[in-house]
Write a protein that holds these residues in place. Structure first.
Motif, PDB file in Angstrom:
ATOM      1  N   SER A  71      21.276  19.124  36.674  1.00 36.16           N
ATOM      2  CA  SER A  71      20.172  18.470  37.379  1.00 36.16           C
ATOM      3  C   SER A  71      19.391  17.549  36.434  1.00 36.16           C
ATOM      4  O   SER A  71      19.066  16.412  36.794  1.00 36.16           O
ATOM      5  CB  SER A  71      19.243  19.526  37.974  1.00 36.16           C
ATOM      6  OG  SER A  71      18.181  18.915  38.654  1.00 36.16           O
ATOM      7  N   ILE A 103      28.082  16.993  44.482  1.00 38.06           N
ATOM      8  CA  ILE A 103      27.322  17.400  45.676  1.00 38.06           C
ATOM      9  C   ILE A 103      28.183  18.297  46.548  1.00 38.06           C
ATOM     10  O   ILE A 103      27.709  19.304  47.079  1.00 38.06           O
ATOM     11  CB  ILE A 103      26.822  16.162  46.453  1.00 38.06           C
ATOM     12  CG1 ILE A 103      25.717  15.467  45.658  1.00 38.06           C
ATOM     13  CG2 ILE A 103      26.328  16.540  47.837  1.00 38.06           C
ATOM     14  CD1 ILE A 103      25.333  14.097  46.188  1.00 38.06           C
ATOM     15  N   ARG A 104      29.443  17.935  46.701  1.00 37.14           N
ATOM     16  CA  ARG A 104      30.352  18.725  47.540  1.00 37.14           C
ATOM     17  C   ARG A 104      30.610  20.119  46.981  1.00 37.14           C
ATOM     18  O   ARG A 104      30.811  21.058  47.730  1.00 37.14           O
ATOM     19  CB  ARG A 104      31.681  18.011  47.707  1.00 37.14           C
ATOM     20  CG  ARG A 104      31.591  16.788  48.553  1.00 37.14           C
ATOM     21  CD  ARG A 104      32.941  16.139  48.699  1.00 37.14           C
ATOM     22  NE  ARG A 104      32.856  14.926  49.502  1.00 37.14           N
ATOM     23  CZ  ARG A 104      33.681  13.927  49.426  1.00 37.14           C
ATOM     24  NH1 ARG A 104      34.693  13.975  48.572  1.00 37.14           N
ATOM     25  NH2 ARG A 104      33.533  12.871  50.191  1.00 37.14           N
ATOM     26  N   SER A 106      28.641  22.027  44.763  1.00 41.99           N
ATOM     27  CA  SER A 106      27.540  22.744  44.112  1.00 41.99           C
ATOM     28  C   SER A 106      26.764  23.595  45.116  1.00 41.99           C
ATOM     29  O   SER A 106      26.947  23.492  46.325  1.00 41.99           O
ATOM     30  CB  SER A 106      26.598  21.757  43.424  1.00 41.99           C
ATOM     31  OG  SER A 106      26.043  20.880  44.373  1.00 41.99           O
ATOM     32  N   ASN A 107      25.873  24.435  44.592  1.00 42.90           N
ATOM     33  CA  ASN A 107      25.045  25.275  45.462  1.00 42.90           C
ATOM     34  C   ASN A 107      23.964  24.427  46.140  1.00 42.90           C
ATOM     35  O   ASN A 107      23.736  23.273  45.780  1.00 42.90           O
ATOM     36  CB  ASN A 107      24.441  26.439  44.672  1.00 42.90           C
ATOM     37  CG  ASN A 107      23.514  25.973  43.559  1.00 42.90           C
ATOM     38  OD1 ASN A 107      22.867  24.937  43.660  1.00 42.90           O
ATOM     39  ND2 ASN A 107      23.449  26.755  42.488  1.00 42.90           N
ATOM     40  N   SER A 108      23.281  24.998  47.107  1.00 45.94           N
ATOM     41  CA  SER A 108      22.354  24.216  47.938  1.00 45.94           C
ATOM     42  C   SER A 108      21.175  23.657  47.148  1.00 45.94           C
ATOM     43  O   SER A 108      20.707  22.552  47.424  1.00 45.94           O
ATOM     44  CB  SER A 108      21.862  25.058  49.113  1.00 45.94           C
ATOM     45  OG  SER A 108      21.155  26.190  48.640  1.00 45.94           O
ATOM     46  N   GLY A 109      20.689  24.378  46.154  1.00 44.53           N
ATOM     47  CA  GLY A 109      19.565  23.886  45.361  1.00 44.53           C
ATOM     48  C   GLY A 109      19.941  22.647  44.562  1.00 44.53           C
ATOM     49  O   GLY A 109      19.198  21.657  44.528  1.00 44.53           O
ATOM     50  N   GLN A 111      22.521  20.753  45.247  1.00 41.26           N
ATOM     51  CA  GLN A 111      22.897  19.719  46.213  1.00 41.26           C
ATOM     52  C   GLN A 111      21.699  18.882  46.618  1.00 41.26           C
ATOM     53  O   GLN A 111      21.780  17.660  46.681  1.00 41.26           O
ATOM     54  CB  GLN A 111      23.502  20.349  47.477  1.00 41.26           C
ATOM     55  CG  GLN A 111      24.958  20.656  47.387  1.00 41.26           C
ATOM     56  CD  GLN A 111      25.491  21.226  48.686  1.00 41.26           C
ATOM     57  OE1 GLN A 111      24.744  21.671  49.548  1.00 41.26           O
ATOM     58  NE2 GLN A 111      26.808  21.222  48.821  1.00 41.26           N
ATOM     59  N   GLU A 112      20.583  19.546  46.882  1.00 41.08           N
ATOM     60  CA  GLU A 112      19.374  18.821  47.290  1.00 41.08           C
ATOM     61  C   GLU A 112      18.899  17.886  46.180  1.00 41.08           C
ATOM     62  O   GLU A 112      18.580  16.722  46.423  1.00 41.08           O
ATOM     63  CB  GLU A 112      18.265  19.807  47.656  1.00 41.08           C
ATOM     64  CG  GLU A 112      17.025  19.144  48.176  1.00 41.08           C
ATOM     65  CD  GLU A 112      15.950  20.145  48.567  1.00 41.08           C
ATOM     66  OE1 GLU A 112      14.786  19.724  48.666  1.00 41.08           O
ATOM     67  OE2 GLU A 112      16.268  21.336  48.761  1.00 41.08           O
ATOM     68  N   SER A 113      18.893  18.392  44.957  1.00 41.22           N
ATOM     69  CA  SER A 113      18.464  17.574  43.823  1.00 41.22           C
ATOM     70  C   SER A 113      19.399  16.375  43.633  1.00 41.22           C
ATOM     71  O   SER A 113      18.935  15.246  43.429  1.00 41.22           O
ATOM     72  CB  SER A 113      18.439  18.429  42.559  1.00 41.22           C
ATOM     73  OG  SER A 113      18.209  17.638  41.426  1.00 41.22           O
TER      74      SER A 113
END
Length: 126
Positions: A71, A103-104, A106-109, A111-113
């Motif tokens: 990140s 993005i595809r 990774s985890n949701s946190g 992904q958002e970043s």
């Protein structure tokens, strides 16, 4: 091209192989000519330091063993691209495909970043 005087035939089968090695190993390169000029980045070039930094950050992003820093690396890339302004376009083909791949997978946190970083990159390029 070097040719030996001795030819391999039935009479000289027992001759040492070095008599014949030139014919067997001689090759001719038929490479296609390169008409363009290979750009070489030098430290006095305006693109040198951003390119080196983005390359290092991309290596960091590709290393899954240090995913805790992904990140921060993505944010740093965005800061560099924002600083470059419209001239950041030359780096997009290096950065954007890998961000989408991350993005595809990774985890949701994260992904958002990463999606936020990608949206900033898109706004810079427009």
């Amino acid at each position: 091209l070097i040719f030996s005087e001795v030819l391999l035939d039935e009479e000289n089968v027992d001759s040492p192989s070095y008599f014949f090695m030139y014919e067997q190993s001689a090759m001719k390169s038929l490479s296609e000519p390169f008409f363009g000029e290979i750009p070489r980045l030098l430290p006095n070039s305006e693109e040198y330091y951003p390119q080196i930094t983005i390359n290092a950050l991309m290596r960091l992003l590709k290393d899954n063993s240090i995913s805790i820093h992904h990140s921060a690396a993505a944010q740093t890339i965005v800061i560099i691209l924002r600083t470059l302004g419209i001239s950041c376009v030359v780096y997009l083909d290096q950065v954007v495909p890998h961000l989408i791949k991350m993005i595809r997978g990774s985890n949701s946190g994260l992904q958002e970043s990463l999606l936020q970083q990608l949206s900033i990159i898109i706004s810079i390029a427009n």
